[in-house]
Scaffold this active site. Sequence first.
Site, PDB file in Angstrom:
ATOM      1  N   ASP A 109       0.848  -1.195   0.000  1.00  0.00           N
ATOM      2  CA  ASP A 109       0.000   0.000   0.000  1.00  0.00           C
ATOM      3  C   ASP A 109       0.884   1.246   0.000  1.00  0.00           C
ATOM      4  O   ASP A 109       2.063   1.201   0.358  1.00  0.00           O
ATOM      5  CB  ASP A 109      -0.901  -0.037   1.239  1.00  0.00           C
ATOM      6  CG  ASP A 109      -1.831   1.145   1.336  1.00  0.00           C
ATOM      7  OD1 ASP A 109      -2.291   1.635   0.284  1.00  0.00           O
ATOM      8  OD2 ASP A 109      -2.112   1.587   2.463  1.00  0.00           O
TER       9      ASP A 109
ATOM     10  N   ASP B 237      -2.339  -0.797   5.857  1.00  0.00           N
ATOM     11  CA  ASP B 237      -2.637  -0.347   7.220  1.00  0.00           C
ATOM     12  C   ASP B 237      -4.117  -0.402   7.562  1.00  0.00           C
ATOM     13  O   ASP B 237      -4.490  -0.111   8.705  1.00  0.00           O
ATOM     14  CB  ASP B 237      -2.102   1.076   7.449  1.00  0.00           C
ATOM     15  CG  ASP B 237      -2.740   2.098   6.522  1.00  0.00           C
ATOM     16  OD1 ASP B 237      -3.122   1.728   5.391  1.00  0.00           O
ATOM     17  OD2 ASP B 237      -2.845   3.272   6.915  1.00  0.00           O
TER      18      ASP B 237
END
Length: 205
Positions: free
Chosen positions: A12, A176
């Site tokens: 990410d 996350d």
Amino acid sequence: MLDGRIKNLLIDFGGVLIDLDRRRCLERFRRLGMPDVESLLNDYHQEGFFQLHEKGLISDDDFRERIRQTAGHPIADEAIDEAWNSFLDGIPAYKLDFLPELRKRYKVCLLSNTNAIHWNYACTHDFARGGRRVEDYFDHIYLSYRMKMIKPDAEIFQAVLDDTRWVPQETLFIDDAEANCRTAQSLGIRTYTPQAHEDWRHLFQ
């Protein structure tokens, strides 16, 4: 520490590579005349026309016009972009140095919910350090606004798997947001959810 089955890394952008400062961004938009912007901006995903922009369903110009309409007065494009890009708080140098090392051992791809304004800023101000280009860090880059898909929807993960032909069980997804990781897990992808500002290099020691 990873076992030997992992061959592919799906990483990410926001919150994993680049640090985020939501509070600063909210304050900048409030100064532009958007007192209720907090309901539209989240550390993990956006709402309303911010999400439409992230999904590539409205253009940068349309996004800026929505900002002006919400604020109720004229605002220069540059002021809007500056407020929006204040969400981004930089990529630590050690992470930028670590990505090329990972590419020596794994296939490394980026998968991000992001928009063109943020992405262009990051490519110019963060990934360009040391004379590098963003393409030097990844084997492939998958961005929500280009794909017209967003996490945590399963279709974006499946599109990546189809394009790369990766085996899910040989792939580690680092994100996350727990919701994003849950979707990836449902497809057989291994996941790791770091905390804010975490140095996740320990996974590869």
